[in-house]
Design an enzyme around this catalytic site. Structure first.
Site, PDB file in Angstrom:
ATOM      1  N   GLY A 140       0.847  -1.183   0.000  1.00 43.39           N
ATOM      2  CA  GLY A 140       0.000   0.000   0.000  1.00 43.39           C
ATOM      3  C   GLY A 140       0.880   1.229   0.000  1.00 43.39           C
ATOM      4  O   GLY A 140       2.037   1.169   0.424  1.00 43.39           O
ATOM      5  N   GLN A 190       2.961  10.038   1.347  1.00 34.90           N
ATOM      6  CA  GLN A 190       4.247   9.346   1.426  1.00 34.90           C
ATOM      7  C   GLN A 190       5.161   9.654   0.245  1.00 34.90           C
ATOM      8  O   GLN A 190       6.355   9.371   0.292  1.00 34.90           O
ATOM      9  CB  GLN A 190       4.051   7.833   1.499  1.00 34.90           C
ATOM     10  CG  GLN A 190       3.432   7.357   2.795  1.00 34.90           C
ATOM     11  CD  GLN A 190       3.294   5.856   2.784  1.00 34.90           C
ATOM     12  OE1 GLN A 190       2.329   5.323   2.268  1.00 34.90           O
ATOM     13  NE2 GLN A 190       4.295   5.166   3.319  1.00 34.90           N
ATOM     14  N   CYS A 217       6.103  -0.152   7.156  1.00 37.94           N
ATOM     15  CA  CYS A 217       5.679   1.007   6.367  1.00 37.94           C
ATOM     16  C   CYS A 217       6.874   1.493   5.558  1.00 37.94           C
ATOM     17  O   CYS A 217       7.991   1.549   6.084  1.00 37.94           O
ATOM     18  CB  CYS A 217       5.193   2.102   7.312  1.00 37.94           C
ATOM     19  SG  CYS A 217       4.672   3.609   6.485  1.00 37.94           S
ATOM     20  N   LEU A 218       6.641   1.844   4.318  1.00 36.76           N
ATOM     21  CA  LEU A 218       7.746   2.320   3.479  1.00 36.76           C
ATOM     22  C   LEU A 218       8.347   3.611   4.024  1.00 36.76           C
ATOM     23  O   LEU A 218       9.496   3.924   3.743  1.00 36.76           O
ATOM     24  CB  LEU A 218       7.275   2.531   2.038  1.00 36.76           C
ATOM     25  CG  LEU A 218       6.831   1.262   1.293  1.00 36.76           C
ATOM     26  CD1 LEU A 218       6.383   1.605  -0.116  1.00 36.76           C
ATOM     27  CD2 LEU A 218       7.926   0.217   1.261  1.00 36.76           C
ATOM     28  N   HIS A 221      -4.300   1.130   7.618  1.00 36.74           N
ATOM     29  CA  HIS A 221      -2.945   1.689   7.656  1.00 36.74           C
ATOM     30  C   HIS A 221      -2.819   2.854   6.667  1.00 36.74           C
ATOM     31  O   HIS A 221      -2.337   3.930   7.017  1.00 36.74           O
ATOM     32  CB  HIS A 221      -1.933   0.575   7.325  1.00 36.74           C
ATOM     33  CG  HIS A 221      -0.513   1.025   7.256  1.00 36.74           C
ATOM     34  ND1 HIS A 221       0.461   0.563   8.106  1.00 36.74           N
ATOM     35  CD2 HIS A 221       0.110   1.904   6.419  1.00 36.74           C
ATOM     36  CE1 HIS A 221       1.611   1.148   7.818  1.00 36.74           C
ATOM     37  NE2 HIS A 221       1.431   1.962   6.788  1.00 36.74           N
ATOM     38  N   GLU A 222      -3.264   2.637   5.436  1.00 39.58           N
ATOM     39  CA  GLU A 222      -3.131   3.685   4.411  1.00 39.58           C
ATOM     40  C   GLU A 222      -4.029   4.872   4.716  1.00 39.58           C
ATOM     41  O   GLU A 222      -3.643   6.025   4.522  1.00 39.58           O
ATOM     42  CB  GLU A 222      -3.428   3.124   3.014  1.00 39.58           C
ATOM     43  CG  GLU A 222      -2.481   2.033   2.545  1.00 39.58           C
ATOM     44  CD  GLU A 222      -1.011   2.346   2.742  1.00 39.58           C
ATOM     45  OE1 GLU A 222      -0.617   3.523   2.605  1.00 39.58           O
ATOM     46  OE2 GLU A 222      -0.258   1.419   3.067  1.00 39.58           O
ATOM     47  N   HIS A 224      -2.515   7.357   7.011  1.00 35.21           N
ATOM     48  CA  HIS A 224      -1.550   8.280   6.393  1.00 35.21           C
ATOM     49  C   HIS A 224      -2.231   9.578   5.943  1.00 35.21           C
ATOM     50  O   HIS A 224      -1.606  10.637   5.947  1.00 35.21           O
ATOM     51  CB  HIS A 224      -0.876   7.635   5.177  1.00 35.21           C
ATOM     52  CG  HIS A 224       0.267   6.729   5.521  1.00 35.21           C
ATOM     53  ND1 HIS A 224       1.395   7.167   6.177  1.00 35.21           N
ATOM     54  CD2 HIS A 224       0.476   5.411   5.273  1.00 35.21           C
ATOM     55  CE1 HIS A 224       2.246   6.149   6.321  1.00 35.21           C
ATOM     56  NE2 HIS A 224       1.704   5.074   5.788  1.00 35.21           N
TER      57      HIS A 224
END
Ligand code: CO
Length: 189
Positions: A50, A55, A99-100, A141-142, A145
């Protein structure tokens, strides 16, 4: 017009955009469509399941998820969500997340087990999904953000203590404009 999608630099903790509430998408445009293609490509290139617009430095309420693409027998199926909204949460579940924007950090995060989400897809058509397990988790999660929330905010204090140093190290890459772009040496160590 751009000929093909490009990989965008991913922002790392310390970058102020990761802590900023993103704005609703108001209009479709060629630029937006190109951005969505870049977002999708960046998610796959960085081995994510994701990725949310903040991000990669765009404060808009857009994310993409594909929670199972890396598994045996699954093909890529990116789902784009524009201006998403949860309609229902049920159950509880606790699982590891990464997470990236937090390279090298993994922790158990409590989430709802099932969710119902609505929004628009990349064609600005209304979509609605009833999701569970990894799909539900990646949506939550996304979505976080978009509100400037990171998974580490939801981790038990004792667990958080274990990666405080790593966080500091990552945050130290932030420049004077509040930008922190993922560097090669951040990756998985
Ligand atoms: Co993330």
């Amino acid at each position: 017009m751009k000929s093909k999608p490009e990989v965008l630099p991913v922002r790392v903790i310390g970058d102020k955009i990761l802590r900023t509430k993103a704005l609703d998408v108001l209009d479709d445009s060629e630029e937006l469509q190109e951005f969505i293609q870049d977002l999708i490509l960046t998610m796959y290139e960085d081995d994510g399941v994701g990725l949310a617009a903040p991000q990669v430095g765009k404060s808009l309420r857009i994310f993409v998820v594909d929670p199972y693409w890396y598994r045996e027998g699954h093909e890529k199926n990116p789902l784009v969500f524009i201006n998403p909204e949860f309609k229902e949460f049920s159950g509880e579940d606790i699982e590891d997340e990464g997470c990236l924007s937090l390279p090298g950090i993994y922790a158990k995060v409590p989430r709802a087990e099932r969710v119902i989400i609505e929004g628009l897809n990349e064609k600005f058509k209304k979509i609605r999904f009833e999701a569970e397990d990894m799909f539900a988790r990646s949506l939550q999660h996304e979505y976080d953000h978009l509100d400037g929330i990171l998974f580490i905010d939801k981790v038990a204090p004792l667990q958080r203590a274990m990666f405080v140093r790593k966080l500091k190290e990552l945050e130290s890459g932030t420049d004077e404009n509040g930008v922190n772009i993922k560097r090669k040496e951040h990756e998985d160590n």
